[in-house]
Design a protein around this motif. Structure first.
Motif, short mmCIF file in Angstrom:
data_model
loop_
_atom_site.label_atom_id
_atom_site.label_comp_id
_atom_site.label_asym_id
_atom_site.label_seq_id
_atom_site.Cartn_x
_atom_site.Cartn_y
_atom_site.Cartn_z
N UNK A 172 0.66 -1.16 -0.04
CA UNK A 172 -0.02 -0.13 -0.07
C UNK A 172 0.90 1.37 -0.12
N UNK A 173 1.90 1.30 0.68
CA UNK A 173 2.97 2.29 0.80
C UNK A 173 3.39 2.61 -0.62
N UNK A 174 3.86 1.62 -1.42
CA UNK A 174 4.34 1.73 -2.75
C UNK A 174 3.10 2.35 -3.63
N UNK A 175 1.96 1.85 -3.45
CA UNK A 175 0.81 2.50 -4.39
C UNK A 175 0.68 4.11 -4.03
N UNK A 176 0.81 4.28 -2.51
CA UNK A 176 0.63 5.76 -2.14
C UNK A 176 1.65 6.40 -2.82
N UNK A 177 3.03 5.94 -2.54
CA UNK A 177 4.05 6.84 -3.06
C UNK A 177 4.10 7.16 -4.72
N UNK A 178 3.41 6.17 -5.38
CA UNK A 178 3.23 6.63 -6.99
C UNK A 178 2.29 7.19 -7.10
N UNK A 179 0.98 7.33 -6.44
CA UNK A 179 0.02 8.33 -6.39
C UNK A 179 0.55 9.80 -6.27
N UNK A 180 1.33 9.90 -5.15
CA UNK A 180 1.60 11.17 -4.63
C UNK A 180 2.92 11.85 -5.72
N UNK A 181 3.51 10.84 -6.14
CA UNK A 181 4.55 11.32 -6.93
C UNK A 181 3.85 11.80 -8.42
N UNK A 182 2.74 11.33 -8.76
CA UNK A 182 1.94 11.82 -10.14
C UNK A 182 1.56 13.15 -9.45
N UNK A 183 1.00 13.17 -8.41
CA UNK A 183 0.25 14.46 -8.14
C UNK A 183 1.13 15.52 -7.97
N UNK A 184 2.26 15.28 -7.41
CA UNK A 184 3.32 16.33 -7.27
C UNK A 184 4.02 16.59 -8.72
N UNK A 185 3.88 15.69 -9.67
CA UNK A 185 4.41 16.17 -11.18
C UNK A 185 3.50 16.92 -11.81
N UNK A 186 1.95 16.79 -11.63
CA UNK A 186 1.09 17.68 -12.17
C UNK A 186 1.26 19.03 -11.51
N UNK A 187 1.44 19.27 -10.25
CA UNK A 187 1.67 20.63 -9.59
C UNK A 187 2.95 21.18 -10.08
N UNK A 188 3.79 20.34 -10.22
CA UNK A 188 5.22 21.05 -10.75
C UNK A 188 5.14 21.52 -12.06
N UNK A 189 4.41 20.84 -12.88
CA UNK A 189 4.26 21.38 -14.23
C UNK A 189 3.43 22.80 -14.54
N UNK A 190 2.58 22.93 -13.33
CA UNK A 190 1.80 24.30 -13.04
C UNK A 190 2.63 24.91 -12.14
N UNK A 191 3.76 24.78 -11.80
CA UNK A 191 4.57 25.77 -10.89
C UNK A 191 3.88 26.17 -9.63
N UNK A 192 3.40 25.03 -9.08
CA UNK A 192 2.31 25.27 -7.92
C UNK A 192 2.99 24.53 -6.80
N UNK A 193 3.31 25.09 -5.51
CA UNK A 193 3.84 24.29 -4.51
C UNK A 193 2.52 23.92 -3.66
N UNK A 194 2.57 22.64 -3.28
CA UNK A 194 1.61 22.07 -2.53
C UNK A 194 1.90 21.27 -1.20
N UNK A 195 1.33 21.15 -0.26
CA UNK A 195 1.57 20.19 0.79
C UNK A 195 0.94 18.86 0.40
N UNK A 196 1.47 17.70 1.07
CA UNK A 196 0.88 16.44 0.84
C UNK A 196 0.67 15.77 2.60
N UNK A 197 -0.46 15.06 2.47
CA UNK A 197 -0.75 14.37 3.43
C UNK A 197 -1.28 13.00 3.18
N UNK A 198 -1.19 11.78 4.14
CA UNK A 198 -1.63 10.73 3.96
C UNK A 198 -2.11 10.02 5.20
N UNK A 199 -3.22 9.82 4.92
CA UNK A 199 -3.81 9.23 6.50
C UNK A 199 -4.37 7.67 6.07
N UNK A 200 -4.64 6.82 7.00
CA UNK A 200 -4.95 5.51 7.00
C UNK A 200 -6.42 5.31 7.35
#
Length: 223
Positions: A135-163
């Protein structure tokens, strides 16, 4: 009084039978009703999007819930493209939230004692640890994809993971962060699956402690 109630019963049954009969004889009526409901739902969604854009610029915390679906990433893109955070607050931020299922939910089982003299003790924790790692590997992949979208739009974001259960944890996190707005996608579940699993977006719309914008799949929103 008893006589009047008895006399009205046949009429009540007749009215119900007439409605059932009309529905059975007019399948196009069902289609029109469903189309009307879908249209009203889309109109409500568009209205919420417009209201969210009206307050854009005064937002200090926008939570965007993402999962492994493309529509959740579309929701993130929509938020970054259409919402503006308050410039007067240095703590203003987009928060990309991912809810990771608990190991028992992810595995579809709740590990218990293995009967008939089967292995127990160390094997169950090892099984749980393996699921958690996956599950952690899946989470890391999802957040990495989300960070790339934000980076492409030059927007800094915070990330949070809950279970936990997504619908409860999203609402809980939104409340804890005192979010001004929640943005999320709506998965295109079929009727049967939606009936059994429920709709996370529908639950959040009714229980989140802030306005909610639901982004629908492109093919669904154009109907």
């Amino acid at each position: 009084q008893t006589t009047n109630a008895s006399a009205s019963e046949p009429h009540a049954r007749s009215d119900v039978n007439a409605i059932v009969l009309a529905t059975r004889l007019s399948p196009e009526l069902n289609h029109k009703t469903e189309t009307s409901l879908a249209q009203r739902s889309l109109e409500r969604s568009n209205f919420k999007e417009k209201k969210a854009m009206d307050v854009s610029g005064s937002l200090t915390c926008v939570v965007v819930a993402v999962d492994g679906s493309e529509v959740s990433m579309e929701a993130l893109r929509w938020a970054l493209d259409n919402l503006k955070l308050s410039s007067s607050s240095p703590d203003s931020s987009f928060v990309v939230l991912h809810v990771q299922p608990s190991p028992s939910v992810a595995a579809g089982v709740s590990p218990g004692t293995i009967p008939f003299g089967g292995p127990s003790g160390l094997e169950v924790p090892a099984f749980t640890a393996a699921i958690e790692q996956h599950q952690k590997r899946i989470t890391d992949t999802i957040l990495e994809h989300a960070r790339q979208i934000c980076a492409d739009k030059s927007v800094n974001v915070k990330t949070q993971v809950v279970v936990g259960d997504p619908k409860y944890k999203i609402c809980e996190t939104v409340e804890n962060l005192h979010a001004d707005l929640l943005v999320m996608g709506s998965r295109a579940y079929g009727r049967i699956k939606r009936m059994f699993l429920g709709s996370v977006s529908n639950y959040c719309t009714n229980h989140a402690h802030c306005p909610v914008v639901i982004i629908k799949p492109k093919e669904e929103s154009t109907e």
